[in-house]
Design a protein around this motif. Structure first.
Motif, PDB file in Angstrom:
ATOM      1  N   VAL A 278      53.735  38.543  37.955  1.00  0.00           N
ATOM      2  CA  VAL A 278      53.848  39.338  39.179  1.00  0.00           C
ATOM      3  C   VAL A 278      53.152  40.691  39.005  1.00  0.00           C
ATOM      4  CG1 VAL A 278      55.469  40.500  40.731  1.00  0.00           C
ATOM      5  CG2 VAL A 278      55.961  38.179  39.913  1.00  0.00           C
ATOM      6  N   LEU A 279      53.413  41.357  37.893  1.00  0.00           N
ATOM      7  CA  LEU A 279      52.842  42.679  37.659  1.00  0.00           C
ATOM      8  C   LEU A 279      51.328  42.621  37.491  1.00  0.00           C
ATOM      9  CD1 LEU A 279      53.510  45.663  37.384  1.00  0.00           C
ATOM     10  CD2 LEU A 279      53.942  45.282  34.950  1.00  0.00           C
ATOM     11  N   LEU A 280      50.828  41.655  36.730  1.00  0.00           N
ATOM     12  CA  LEU A 280      49.370  41.536  36.571  1.00  0.00           C
ATOM     13  C   LEU A 280      48.704  41.205  37.898  1.00  0.00           C
ATOM     14  CD1 LEU A 280      48.734  39.770  33.147  1.00  0.00           C
ATOM     15  CD2 LEU A 280      48.534  42.174  33.733  1.00  0.00           C
ATOM     16  N   GLY A 281      49.373  40.413  38.722  1.00  0.00           N
ATOM     17  CA  GLY A 281      48.815  40.075  40.028  1.00  0.00           C
ATOM     18  C   GLY A 281      48.652  41.277  40.938  1.00  0.00           C
ATOM     19  N   SER A 282      49.417  42.327  40.685  1.00  0.00           N
ATOM     20  CA  SER A 282      49.321  43.538  41.505  1.00  0.00           C
ATOM     21  C   SER A 282      48.290  44.531  40.957  1.00  0.00           C
ATOM     22  CB  SER A 282      50.688  44.229  41.604  1.00  0.00           C
ATOM     23  OG  SER A 282      51.052  44.778  40.348  1.00  0.00           O
ATOM     24  N   GLN A 283      47.705  44.216  39.815  1.00  0.00           N
ATOM     25  CA  GLN A 283      46.719  45.103  39.188  1.00  0.00           C
ATOM     26  C   GLN A 283      45.305  44.680  39.577  1.00  0.00           C
ATOM     27  OE1 GLN A 283      47.660  47.760  37.042  1.00  0.00           O
ATOM     28  NE2 GLN A 283      49.648  47.153  37.872  1.00  0.00           N
ATOM     29  N   GLY A 284      44.408  45.624  39.545  1.00  0.00           N
ATOM     30  CA  GLY A 284      42.998  45.293  39.720  1.00  0.00           C
ATOM     31  C   GLY A 284      42.482  44.642  38.450  1.00  0.00           C
ATOM     32  N   VAL A 285      41.565  43.724  38.599  1.00  0.00           N
ATOM     33  CA  VAL A 285      41.033  43.000  37.447  1.00  0.00           C
ATOM     34  C   VAL A 285      40.437  43.962  36.432  1.00  0.00           C
ATOM     35  CG1 VAL A 285      39.289  41.327  36.714  1.00  0.00           C
ATOM     36  CG2 VAL A 285      40.633  40.897  38.768  1.00  0.00           C
ATOM     37  N   GLY A 286      39.727  44.976  36.880  1.00  0.00           N
ATOM     38  CA  GLY A 286      39.102  45.923  35.968  1.00  0.00           C
ATOM     39  C   GLY A 286      40.086  46.787  35.221  1.00  0.00           C
ATOM     40  N   SER A 287      41.253  47.011  35.784  1.00  0.00           N
ATOM     41  CA  SER A 287      42.210  47.922  35.152  1.00  0.00           C
ATOM     42  C   SER A 287      42.974  47.288  33.994  1.00  0.00           C
ATOM     43  CB  SER A 287      43.207  48.444  36.183  1.00  0.00           C
ATOM     44  OG  SER A 287      44.046  47.399  36.625  1.00  0.00           O
ATOM     45  N   ILE A 288      43.025  45.967  33.918  1.00  0.00           N
ATOM     46  CA  ILE A 288      43.852  45.354  32.879  1.00  0.00           C
ATOM     47  C   ILE A 288      43.188  45.370  31.511  1.00  0.00           C
ATOM     48  CG2 ILE A 288      45.118  43.927  34.511  1.00  0.00           C
ATOM     49  CD1 ILE A 288      43.516  41.533  33.538  1.00  0.00           C
ATOM     50  N   ASN A 289      41.879  45.561  31.445  1.00  0.00           N
ATOM     51  CA  ASN A 289      41.193  45.552  30.150  1.00  0.00           C
ATOM     52  C   ASN A 289      41.708  46.609  29.188  1.00  0.00           C
ATOM     53  OD1 ASN A 289      39.465  43.343  30.136  1.00  0.00           O
ATOM     54  ND2 ASN A 289      37.944  44.405  31.359  1.00  0.00           N
TER      55      ASN A 289
END
Length: 164
Positions: A92-103
């Protein structure tokens, strides 16, 4: 290197935002999660329970969460049923993040919840230390591995100069 074909693209009319959605077969290829393991996880992780049938699609952040979940099982020997609430929160939390921000983030996973922290701003001081057993997993290695499989970096051949 294996190239994947046939990605589904979802678009919205207003801003023409395009998001790649991956099929179950592509998900298995990119994450190494077997069909049998996925069937078990669907029964255990509420977020995944809706991802059934041939029409199931996975976002990039879903793939990263699956890779992290796989690492919990394979590297740490954790039974997902004992951490299902924390792992569900991860999706759920990763789904709310932008793809670029998780790196640049680390996921701190407990049996009941997950928090994300920027690698550069992680504060290990006693006041910020988790009060319950926590596993920290950097997201960048998983995201980069998937990105390299989807969009492999190909160094172009040197073009010879044309006679002038």
């Amino acid at each position: 290197m294996k190239y994947l074909r046939g990605f589904s693209l979802l678009t919205t009319r207003m801003k023409e935002v395009t998001a790649i959605q991956f099929t179950q077969d592509q998900m298995r290829t990119l994450t190494g999660v077997s069909a049998e393991t996925m069937r078990h996880w669907r029964k255990t992780i509420p977020y995944l329970s809706s991802k059934t049938g041939k029409a199931a699609r996975f976002s990039f952040t879903d793939l990263v969460a699956l890779a992290v979940t796989s690492e919990l099982v394979n590297s740490f020997g954790i039974q997902i049923a004992k951490m299902n609430a924390g792992v569900n929160s991860l999706f759920v939390l990763l789904g709310s993040q932008g793809v670029g921000s998780i790196n640049g983030m680390v996921a701190f996973i407990t049996p009941t919840e997950v928090t994300l922290s920027d690698v550069d701003s992680f504060d290990p001081s006693p006041s910020r230390t988790p009060k319950t057993p926590t596993i920290a997993i950097p997201l960048a290695p998983h995201a980069k591995k998937i990105q390299q499989q989807v969009l492999p970096i190909v160094i172009p051949a040197q073009q010879t100069e044309l006679p002038g």
